[in-house]
Design an enzyme around this catalytic site. Structure first.
Site, PDB file in Angstrom:
ATOM      1  CE1 TYR A 155      -3.783   2.372   0.671  1.00 53.75           C
ATOM      2  CE2 TYR A 155      -2.465   3.198   2.494  1.00 53.75           C
ATOM      3  CZ  TYR A 155      -3.553   3.321   1.653  1.00 53.75           C
ATOM      4  OH  TYR A 155      -4.398   4.392   1.782  1.00 53.75           O
ATOM      5  CE  LYS A 159      -3.509   5.282  -1.636  1.00 51.15           C
ATOM      6  NZ  LYS A 159      -4.560   5.953  -2.410  1.00 51.15           N
TER       7      LYS A 159
HETATM    8  N1  LIG Z   1      -9.374   6.081   5.391  1.00 50.12           N
HETATM    9  C1  LIG Z   1      -8.123   6.498   5.615  1.00 50.12           C
HETATM   10  O1  LIG Z   1      -7.692   6.615   6.767  1.00 50.12           O
HETATM   11  C2  LIG Z   1      -7.230   6.853   4.455  1.00 50.12           C
HETATM   12  C3  LIG Z   1      -5.994   7.452   4.739  1.00 50.12           C
HETATM   13  C4  LIG Z   1      -5.155   7.809   3.685  1.00 50.12           C
HETATM   14  C5  LIG Z   1      -5.556   7.577   2.385  1.00 50.12           C
HETATM   15  N2  LIG Z   1      -6.767   6.991   2.128  1.00 50.12           N
HETATM   16  C6  LIG Z   1      -7.140   6.809   0.721  1.00 50.12           C
HETATM   17  O2  LIG Z   1      -8.372   7.470   0.489  1.00 50.12           O
HETATM   18  C7  LIG Z   1      -9.092   6.783  -0.547  1.00 50.12           C
HETATM   19  C8  LIG Z   1     -10.478   6.408  -0.049  1.00 50.12           C
HETATM   20  O3  LIG Z   1     -10.320   5.574   1.082  1.00 50.12           O
HETATM   21  P1  LIG Z   1     -11.552   5.135   2.030  1.00 50.12           P
HETATM   22  O4  LIG Z   1     -10.977   4.940   3.379  1.00 50.12           O
HETATM   23  O5  LIG Z   1     -12.707   6.042   1.835  1.00 50.12           O
HETATM   24  O6  LIG Z   1     -11.828   3.674   1.436  1.00 50.12           O
HETATM   25  P2  LIG Z   1     -13.194   2.913   1.081  1.00 50.12           P
HETATM   26  O7  LIG Z   1     -12.830   1.467   1.062  1.00 50.12           O
HETATM   27  O8  LIG Z   1     -14.304   3.371   1.958  1.00 50.12           O
HETATM   28  O9  LIG Z   1     -13.481   3.427  -0.397  1.00 50.12           O
HETATM   29  C9  LIG Z   1     -12.717   3.013  -1.505  1.00 50.12           C
HETATM   30  C10 LIG Z   1     -13.656   2.832  -2.679  1.00 50.12           C
HETATM   31  O10 LIG Z   1     -12.889   2.460  -3.820  1.00 50.12           O
HETATM   32  C11 LIG Z   1     -13.646   1.527  -4.556  1.00 50.12           C
HETATM   33  N3  LIG Z   1     -12.778   0.718  -5.415  1.00 50.12           N
HETATM   34  C12 LIG Z   1     -11.956  -0.300  -5.055  1.00 50.12           C
HETATM   35  N4  LIG Z   1     -11.375  -0.821  -6.139  1.00 50.12           N
HETATM   36  C13 LIG Z   1     -11.826  -0.125  -7.214  1.00 50.12           C
HETATM   37  C14 LIG Z   1     -11.592  -0.205  -8.609  1.00 50.12           C
HETATM   38  N5  LIG Z   1     -10.769  -1.136  -9.138  1.00 50.12           N
HETATM   39  N6  LIG Z   1     -12.212   0.687  -9.426  1.00 50.12           N
HETATM   40  C15 LIG Z   1     -13.061   1.613  -8.893  1.00 50.12           C
HETATM   41  N7  LIG Z   1     -13.334   1.715  -7.593  1.00 50.12           N
HETATM   42  C16 LIG Z   1     -12.715   0.855  -6.756  1.00 50.12           C
HETATM   43  C17 LIG Z   1     -14.349   0.679  -3.496  1.00 50.12           C
HETATM   44  O11 LIG Z   1     -15.486   0.015  -4.031  1.00 50.12           O
HETATM   45  C18 LIG Z   1     -14.689   1.720  -2.446  1.00 50.12           C
HETATM   46  O12 LIG Z   1     -15.994   2.229  -2.605  1.00 50.12           O
HETATM   47  C19 LIG Z   1      -8.232   5.572  -0.917  1.00 50.12           C
HETATM   48  O13 LIG Z   1      -7.435   5.897  -2.029  1.00 50.12           O
HETATM   49  C20 LIG Z   1      -7.365   5.373   0.304  1.00 50.12           C
HETATM   50  O14 LIG Z   1      -6.176   4.702  -0.011  1.00 50.12           O
HETATM   51  C21 LIG Z   1      -7.603   6.627   3.138  1.00 50.12           C
END
Ligand SMILES: NC(=O)c1ccc[n+]([C@@H]2O[C@H](COP(=O)([O-])OP(=O)(O)OC[C@H]3O[C@@H](n4cnc5c(N)ncnc54)[C@H](O)[C@@H]3O)[C@@H](O)[C@H]2O)c1
Length: 271
Positions: A155, A159
């Site tokens: 991961y 990123k």
């Molecule tokens: N939640 C955190 O603490 C956090 C921190 C840093 C970065 N992020 C990043 O923020 C973004 C959103 O994270 P989140 O926590 O809301 O996650 P989440 O799992 O709630 O949402 C991610 C979404 O991406 C969709 N997805 C997965 N594979 C896919 C594909 N091949 N094509 C299209 N859609 C796809 C999923 O169906 C899901 O709805 C991500 O990129 C994650 O890496 C999250």
């Protein structure tokens, strides 16, 4: 005046925790939004909520790691809303495995969505934006791509790759009036973190974050509006950490200032 009035925006991962809030905030700011997600049911629920509140939105199923699907998404936005002004690359997946245990299948699965997905959607969108000499692309990166956290080899590497891709895209696309930036969220409570963050991870974040709490999807969405709007015209190739101070912090411990006493602030008792 709404800050994204008459803009057409695509948000990948739009059915998820952070990106559904971005979709709803963009719509409240006047944008027409393509809520794009692998899970069409999640995307439809978000698009329906936006329409119920009087906004413009459509749901679209996409697999961001598939070239035809990614390019098709950008075409759909142009057909439906006339252009693509803003792209948020938010689709992401995570695994929490030690480097020594990470399988090649997990490694490739994570790179395909997090890095290749943003590359494909970004390229397809940029090819449209170049013709109009304007556009905004915002990639969602992570603290795990900035620090060497336990269990984050696949991961974090994806990123970190996306963070340098952001800079390269910004440098190459500046000439065409396209701004490319990134947002690095701190720990945010979402469906992803409910699965990936065990108790040890949560405690570790509390200890390392000066604000001592997880952030909310809405706090990420507010930063996104800034980067998507005309208020950030001269911000280019930048990663904006929205992380409660995690990235700024070194040693953190309780130390009361000598100049403070325990008597109440006169301002708070006045009147
Ligand atoms: N939640 C955190 O603490 C956090 C921190 C840093 C970065 N992020 C990043 O923020 C973004 C959103 O994270 P989140 O926590 O809301 O996650 P989440 O799992 O709630 O949402 C991610 C979404 O991406 C969709 N997805 C997965 N594979 C896919 C594909 N091949 N094509 C299209 N859609 C796809 C999923 O169906 C899901 O709805 C991500 O990129 C994650 O890496 C999250």
């Amino acid at each position: 005046m709404k800050r994204l009035q008459d803009k057409a925006a695509i948000v990948t991962g739009g059915g998820g925790g952070i990106c559904s809030a971005i979709c709803e905030t963009f719509a409240r700011e006047g944008a027409s939004v393509v809520v794009a997600d692998f899970d069409l049911g999640l995307a439809e629920a978000v698009a329906n909520r936006i329409r119920e509140q009087g906004g413009r939105a459509m749901a679209c199923r996409v697999d961001v790691g598939d070239k035809d699907s990614a390019y098709g998404l950008i075409d759909t936005c142009v057909q439906e809303f006339g252009s693509v002004d803003i792209l948020v690359n938010g689709a992401g997946i995570s695994v929490n495995e030690l480097f020594i245990d990470t399988s090649i299948e997990d490694w490739e699965r994570v790179q395909r969505v997090n890095l290749t997905g943003a590359f494909l959607c970004g390229q397809a969108a940029a090819r449209k934006m170049i013709k109009r000499r304007s556009g905004r692309i915002i990639n969602i990166v992570s603290l795990s791509g900035q620090r060497g956290g336990f269990g984050r080899s696949a991961y974090g590497s994806s990123k970190a790759g996306l963070e340098i891709l952001t800079k390269i895209m910004a440098v190459e696309l500046s000439h065409y009036g396209i701004n490319v930036n990134a947002v690095a969220p701190g720990p945010i409570d979402t469906p992803m973190t409910k699965i990936v963050h065990d108790e040890a991870t949560r405690q570790s974040y509390y200890n390392l974050t000066p604000m001592r709490r997880y952030g909310t999807p809405e706090e990420i969405a507010d930063a996104m509006v800034f980067l998507a709007s005309d208020e950030s015209q001269y911000v280019q190739g930048h990663t904006l950490n929205v992380d409660g101070g995690f990235g700024a912090a070194g040693l953190i411990y309780e130390l009361k200032p000598k100049t403070m006493d325990d008597s109440p602030d006169p301002a708070s008792t006045a009147g």
